[in-house]
Design an enzyme around this catalytic site. Structure first.
Site, PDB file in Angstrom:
ATOM      1  N   ASP A  84       0.828  -1.202   0.000  1.00  0.00           N
ATOM      2  CA  ASP A  84       0.000   0.000   0.000  1.00  0.00           C
ATOM      3  C   ASP A  84       0.861   1.249   0.000  1.00  0.00           C
ATOM      4  OD1 ASP A  84      -2.757   0.058  -0.162  1.00  0.00           O
ATOM      5  OD2 ASP A  84      -3.077  -0.450   1.952  1.00  0.00           O
ATOM      6  N   GLU A 182     -13.847  -1.719  -2.534  1.00  0.00           N
ATOM      7  CA  GLU A 182     -14.215  -1.909  -1.120  1.00  0.00           C
ATOM      8  C   GLU A 182     -15.608  -1.353  -0.831  1.00  0.00           C
ATOM      9  OE1 GLU A 182     -11.247  -0.698   1.730  1.00  0.00           O
ATOM     10  OE2 GLU A 182     -12.562  -1.155   3.430  1.00  0.00           O
TER      11      GLU A 182
HETATM   12  O1  KIV Z   1      -5.117  -1.629   3.980  1.00  0.00           O
HETATM   13  C1  KIV Z   1      -5.744  -2.653   3.693  1.00  0.00           C
HETATM   14  O2  KIV Z   1      -5.680  -3.681   4.368  1.00  0.00           O
HETATM   15  C2  KIV Z   1      -6.595  -2.616   2.512  1.00  0.00           C
HETATM   16  C3  KIV Z   1      -7.608  -3.716   2.354  1.00  0.00           C
HETATM   17  C4  KIV Z   1      -8.761  -3.387   3.215  1.00  0.00           C
HETATM   18  C5  KIV Z   1      -7.998  -3.920   0.950  1.00  0.00           C
HETATM   19  O3  KIV Z   1      -6.510  -1.716   1.730  1.00  0.00           O
END
Ligand code: KIV
Length: 264
Positions: A84, A182
């Site tokens: 991320d 989501e």
């Molecule tokens: O940060 C995370 O775990 C996510 C998931 C909810 C897809 O983005």
């Protein structure tokens, strides 16, 4: 052993072979997930909440993600690894390129994930043109929690639903190789999945997506407070972490998770 790649993930969509994805943040869970047959691990900024005990994902830094990503990579050989991009780490072009490059080069990620619709298309174009694969996160955007005023289902009315479809198309056109959707109604998620040629992974988005993702700690019942409607405690079903993950994989691949009770 070489890791799963985007070519295979696209093939899985084409073959209607569901993609099983979970978050993980350390080497031990990474190993367990791989052994259980998970295809993709996301080092999500959800680590801010489930690992660090923060109130939201906003305080997570690029260094945090790199640290956890390295551990996940060390614990596995074959899963596809997505990192991320934290809040404000891609606010402008220069930041986006240098932070995404760090997640790949220092963290060992194979793809980065960022939140936002068509407004992010130029960033996606910039990253993909430089060889950085991008997963676009649409629907409920946890990094925008204060702007939206809470964690709410998105795309419930015709106008916002159409906007989301257009966002998804714009991001695919810009070069995104995957979408995470989501908390959107199942019918809308099915429309996005059928419209795009790239894999669409749902969380709270019904069973028609090309794959599913959950936050690991939610699906083994470790997250304090009320479990989100779209999640399920697989550990309560099975009694052991390894079997809980294995059941998740089997249920996702067989189209038995999520069921109607997990969708909007
Ligand atoms: O940060 C995370 O775990 C996510 C998931 C909810 C897809 O983005």
């Amino acid at each position: 052993m070489s890791r799963l790649n985007l070519t295979r993930l696209r093939q899985m969509k084409a073959e209607q072979n569901k993609i099983a994805m979970l978050t993980a943040y350390d080497a031990s869970f990474s190993h367990v997930l791989e052994q259980a047959g998970i295809d993709v691990i996301l080092i999500g900024d959800s680590l801010g909440m489930v690992i660090q005990g923060q109130e939201s994902t906003l305080p997570v830094t690029v260094d945090d993600i790199i640290y956890h990503c390295r551990n996940v990579v060390r614990g596995s050989n074959a899963v596809f690894v997505i990192a991320d991009m934290p809040f404000m780490s891609y606010a402008n072009a220069e930041q986006a390129v240098s932070n995404a490059a760090r997640l790949m080069a220092e963290g060992g990620a194979q793809m980065v994930k960022l939140e936002g619709g068509a407004v992010m298309a130029s960033t996606v174009e910039l990253l993909t043109a430089r060889g950085i694969p991008v997963c676009a996160h649409l629907g409920l955007l946890p990094q925008s929690v204060h702007r939206v005023g809470g964690y709410r289902v998105q795309g419930r009315d015709a106008e916002t639903a159409e906007q989301l479809v257009q966002d998804a198309i714009a991001l695919q056109k810009a070069g995104a190789d995957m979408v995470v959707l989501e908390c959107v109604p199942a019918a809308l998620a099915a429309k996005v999945t059928n419209t795009l040629t790239i894999p669409v992974i749902g969380i709270g988005a019904g069973s028609e997506c090309d794959g599913q993702v959950l936050v690991l700690y939610d699906m083994i019942g470790l997250t304090p407070g009320k479990r989100p409607r779209f999640s399920h405690d697989f550990l309560a079903d099975t009694g052991a972490i390894q079997s809980a993950i294995a059941k998740y994989v089997v249920d996702v691949k067989a189209g038995q998770f999520p069921t109607i009770e997990h969708q909007y």
